[in-house]
Design a protein around this motif. Sequence first.
Motif, PDB file in Angstrom:
ATOM      1  N   ILE A 190     -48.995  46.399  56.106  1.00 23.99           N
ATOM      2  CA  ILE A 190     -49.493  46.056  54.759  1.00 23.99           C
ATOM      3  C   ILE A 190     -48.311  45.816  53.812  1.00 23.99           C
ATOM      4  O   ILE A 190     -48.307  44.858  53.029  1.00 23.99           O
ATOM      5  CB  ILE A 190     -50.407  47.182  54.202  1.00 23.99           C
ATOM      6  CG1 ILE A 190     -51.689  47.286  55.040  1.00 23.99           C
ATOM      7  CG2 ILE A 190     -50.757  46.928  52.735  1.00 23.99           C
ATOM      8  CD1 ILE A 190     -52.553  48.492  54.703  1.00 23.99           C
ATOM      9  N   ASP A 191     -47.291  46.678  53.920  1.00 20.65           N
ATOM     10  CA  ASP A 191     -46.120  46.543  53.052  1.00 20.65           C
ATOM     11  C   ASP A 191     -45.420  45.196  53.235  1.00 20.65           C
ATOM     12  O   ASP A 191     -44.811  44.675  52.302  1.00 20.65           O
ATOM     13  CB  ASP A 191     -45.112  47.679  53.315  1.00 20.65           C
ATOM     14  CG  ASP A 191     -45.572  48.974  52.681  1.00 20.65           C
ATOM     15  OD1 ASP A 191     -46.462  48.931  51.815  1.00 20.65           O
ATOM     16  OD2 ASP A 191     -45.065  50.039  53.086  1.00 20.65           O
ATOM     17  N   SER A 193     -46.955  42.371  53.973  1.00 23.87           N
ATOM     18  CA  SER A 193     -47.891  41.256  53.838  1.00 23.87           C
ATOM     19  C   SER A 193     -48.356  41.087  52.391  1.00 23.87           C
ATOM     20  O   SER A 193     -49.042  41.975  51.851  1.00 23.87           O
ATOM     21  CB  SER A 193     -49.107  41.502  54.750  1.00 23.87           C
ATOM     22  OG  SER A 193     -50.187  40.698  54.356  1.00 23.87           O
ATOM     23  N   GLU A 194     -48.017  39.962  51.797  1.00 24.31           N
ATOM     24  CA  GLU A 194     -48.466  39.678  50.435  1.00 24.31           C
ATOM     25  C   GLU A 194     -49.990  39.586  50.375  1.00 24.31           C
ATOM     26  O   GLU A 194     -50.633  40.034  49.436  1.00 24.31           O
ATOM     27  CB  GLU A 194     -47.842  38.372  49.929  1.00 24.31           C
ATOM     28  CG  GLU A 194     -46.516  38.583  49.222  1.00 24.31           C
ATOM     29  CD  GLU A 194     -46.517  39.804  48.300  1.00 24.31           C
ATOM     30  OE1 GLU A 194     -47.334  39.834  47.356  1.00 24.31           O
ATOM     31  OE2 GLU A 194     -45.718  40.733  48.533  1.00 24.31           O
ATOM     32  N   ALA A 197     -51.592  42.894  49.893  1.00 19.39           N
ATOM     33  CA  ALA A 197     -51.031  43.732  48.825  1.00 19.39           C
ATOM     34  C   ALA A 197     -52.125  44.462  48.028  1.00 19.39           C
ATOM     35  O   ALA A 197     -51.933  45.614  47.612  1.00 19.39           O
ATOM     36  CB  ALA A 197     -50.186  42.875  47.891  1.00 19.39           C
ATOM     37  N   ARG A 200     -52.949  47.968  49.360  1.00 16.37           N
ATOM     38  CA  ARG A 200     -51.870  48.958  49.507  1.00 16.37           C
ATOM     39  C   ARG A 200     -52.201  50.288  48.844  1.00 16.37           C
ATOM     40  O   ARG A 200     -52.123  51.344  49.462  1.00 16.37           O
ATOM     41  CB  ARG A 200     -50.600  48.393  48.862  1.00 16.37           C
ATOM     42  CG  ARG A 200     -49.462  48.249  49.835  1.00 16.37           C
ATOM     43  CD  ARG A 200     -48.300  47.507  49.190  1.00 16.37           C
ATOM     44  NE  ARG A 200     -48.091  46.225  49.837  1.00 16.37           N
ATOM     45  CZ  ARG A 200     -47.409  45.216  49.332  1.00 16.37           C
ATOM     46  NH1 ARG A 200     -46.865  45.305  48.125  1.00 16.37           N
ATOM     47  NH2 ARG A 200     -47.265  44.097  50.003  1.00 16.37           N
TER      48      ARG A 200
END
Length: 214
Positions: A190-191, A193-194, A197, A200
């Motif tokens: 997740i961190d 991947s825009e 976001a 997160r």
Amino acid sequence: MSDFRQDFIRFALDKQVLKFGEFVTKAGRLSPYFFNAGLFNDGASTLALSRFYAKSILASGVGFDMLFGPAYKGIILAAATSMALAEEGRNVPFAYNRKEAKDHGEGGTLVGAPLKGRVLIIDDVISAGTSVRESVELIRKAGAEPAGVAIALDRMERGTGALSAVQEVSQQYGLPVVAIATLKDLMTFIDGSEALAAHRAAVKAYRDTYGVDA
Ligand SMILES: O=P(O)(O)OC[C@H]1O[C@H](OP(=O)(O)OP(=O)(O)O)[C@H](O)[C@@H]1O
Ligand SMILES: O=C(O)c1cc(=O)[nH]c(=O)[nH]1
């Protein structure tokens, strides 16, 4: 995170097996993500999934002589993983159980190869550990030895006490639990991947509330 774990998370998201939203878990927690292995439901995705299991099992170095898949979902997982292991040059037998004993024909609850030697249990997830406990009992009753448990996703969250169900299983039975990916891997993904976001904060808050350390 090694590549195949990252690839597995991407694959599970693509197949919508791994989803973000609001889901109630077996433990009654409101989770911002859910992993539904029942959605690996065609030939290509089952083949890919089985190769991820084989990779993570072989990478873990766990010793085993055969596979056992607890009914029902574990049945297909054990069968498919045995095929992927054979592709990697490890041809091992597999067995599985019926949830209800058959009272005709060959009878009983066990199907497949006779349980013997070191038996690796294959399942999708561990929630309360019930399925693993039952599998360990079946394997021991047959005179074989549980060797470990291979699962797809370790959610790394507390059970009733301070430990996660996965840690409880590990500690109680002295068994290694091999996961293709963990919540920690998901958070790393997740961190990076825009597009993800927006999820997160919710996943992090969930982990802060229910999570255990790696
Ligand atoms: O750690 P636990 O609390 O046992 O939960 C995990 C088990 O639950 C699900 O199976 P389920 O028993 O629902 O049966 P199924 O495979 O027929 O869906 C899942 O496939 C695991 O086997
Ligand atoms: O805790 C659960 O019930 C659970 C969580 C999850 O992500 N997937 C699943 O099959 N069960």
